[in-house]
Design a protein around this motif. Structure first.
Motif, PDB file in Angstrom:
ATOM      1  N   THR A   3       6.514 -14.588  -4.029  1.00  0.00           N
ATOM      2  CA  THR A   3       6.448 -13.267  -3.409  1.00  0.00           C
ATOM      3  C   THR A   3       7.742 -12.977  -2.660  1.00  0.00           C
ATOM      4  OG1 THR A   3       4.063 -13.525  -3.177  1.00  0.00           O
ATOM      5  CG2 THR A   3       5.098 -11.828  -1.833  1.00  0.00           C
ATOM      6  N   ALA A   4       8.288 -14.004  -2.008  1.00  0.00           N
ATOM      7  CA  ALA A   4       9.549 -13.825  -1.278  1.00  0.00           C
ATOM      8  C   ALA A   4      10.681 -13.468  -2.236  1.00  0.00           C
ATOM      9  CB  ALA A   4       9.885 -15.089  -0.496  1.00  0.00           C
ATOM     10  N   LYS A  10      14.119  -7.033  -4.610  1.00  0.00           N
ATOM     11  CA  LYS A  10      14.032  -5.587  -4.374  1.00  0.00           C
ATOM     12  C   LYS A  10      15.008  -5.156  -3.293  1.00  0.00           C
ATOM     13  CE  LYS A  10       9.279  -4.469  -5.576  1.00  0.00           C
ATOM     14  NZ  LYS A  10       8.057  -3.827  -5.114  1.00  0.00           N
ATOM     15  N   TRP A  11      15.041  -5.931  -2.215  1.00  0.00           N
ATOM     16  CA  TRP A  11      15.908  -5.593  -1.090  1.00  0.00           C
ATOM     17  C   TRP A  11      17.378  -5.675  -1.490  1.00  0.00           C
ATOM     18  CZ3 TRP A  11      19.101  -9.003   1.864  1.00  0.00           C
ATOM     19  CH2 TRP A  11      19.674  -8.407   2.990  1.00  0.00           C
ATOM     20  N   LEU A  51      12.609  -6.418   8.318  1.00  0.00           N
ATOM     21  CA  LEU A  51      13.908  -5.780   8.108  1.00  0.00           C
ATOM     22  C   LEU A  51      14.108  -5.418   6.640  1.00  0.00           C
ATOM     23  CD1 LEU A  51      16.717  -4.956   9.203  1.00  0.00           C
ATOM     24  CD2 LEU A  51      17.468  -7.266   8.633  1.00  0.00           C
ATOM     25  N   MET A  52      13.800  -6.366   5.754  1.00  0.00           N
ATOM     26  CA  MET A  52      13.960  -6.090   4.322  1.00  0.00           C
ATOM     27  C   MET A  52      13.050  -4.946   3.882  1.00  0.00           C
ATOM     28  SD  MET A  52      14.571  -9.808   2.488  1.00  0.00           S
ATOM     29  CE  MET A  52      13.136 -10.622   3.187  1.00  0.00           C
ATOM     30  N   CYS A  53      11.807  -4.962   4.350  1.00  0.00           N
ATOM     31  CA  CYS A  53      10.856  -3.903   3.980  1.00  0.00           C
ATOM     32  C   CYS A  53      11.319  -2.548   4.484  1.00  0.00           C
ATOM     33  CB  CYS A  53       9.469  -4.223   4.524  1.00  0.00           C
ATOM     34  SG  CYS A  53       8.656  -5.569   3.651  1.00  0.00           S
ATOM     35  N   GLY A  57      12.179   0.461   1.879  1.00  0.00           N
ATOM     36  CA  GLY A  57      11.073   1.405   1.802  1.00  0.00           C
ATOM     37  C   GLY A  57       9.734   0.795   1.418  1.00  0.00           C
ATOM     38  N   GLU A  58       9.534  -0.456   1.712  1.00  0.00           N
ATOM     39  CA  GLU A  58       8.276  -1.132   1.410  1.00  0.00           C
ATOM     40  C   GLU A  58       7.419  -1.219   2.675  1.00  0.00           C
ATOM     41  OE1 GLU A  58       7.043  -2.398  -1.498  1.00  0.00           O
ATOM     42  OE2 GLU A  58       8.749  -1.607  -2.603  1.00  0.00           O
TER      43      GLU A  58
END
Length: 151
Positions: A3-4, A10-11, A51-53, A57-58
């Protein structure tokens, strides 16, 4: 697949980062840490996930819950994290399906011209989402399997 790794990819794509070394610099982590996240040997810390989300935009709550579930060894807690991930996804979907009405936005802009009106237009949705989350948490505490959105 980890998942990571999915989130990290994506990020990195959103930020146009070509290498893990570049991504590590942006996150303030070592490239070894990011390699461990991608391979599933380690879980990113919650602040890095958030931060990544935020930057791609997640929904941060969904990803935090999914990652905690993936790394949880206790099966009862794994089920709790997976249920929380389901609720986070449901809330995200529910909030996204009910866009603010144009008349409400116009009315609020007229009344609160110095304050961004989108906050006020979305307040009702957030209250409903909070109510659904409270109902879900109550169902977890009491061991029931009710779906809070269908009450």
């Amino acid at each position: 697949m980890s998942t990571a790794k999915i989130l990290l990819d994506k990020w990195m794509k959103t930020r146009s980062l070509a290498s893990l070394k570049d991504a590590a610099k942006v996150l303030g982590k070592s490239s070894t840490a990011l390699t461990n996240w991608r391979t599933g040997y380690a879980k990113p810390d919650d602040a890095s996930i958030a931060l990544m989300c935020e930057q791609c935009g997640e929904d941060g709550a969904l990803w935090v819950a999914k990652l905690h579930a993936e790394f949880e060894s206790d099966q009862r807690m794994k089920r709790v994290w997976l249920r929380l991930a389901q609720v986070a996804a449901a809330i995200t979907l529910a909030v996204g399906l009910h866009p603010a009405r144009a008349a409400t936005v116009a009315h609020l802009e007229a009344g609160f011209s110095t304050v961004p009106s989108i906050h006020y237009a979305q307040l009702r949705r957030w209250r409903r989402a909070a109510g659904m989350l409270r109902a879900f948490l109550r169902s977890l505490l009491h061991g029931t399997q009710e779906c809070p959105g269908n009450a």
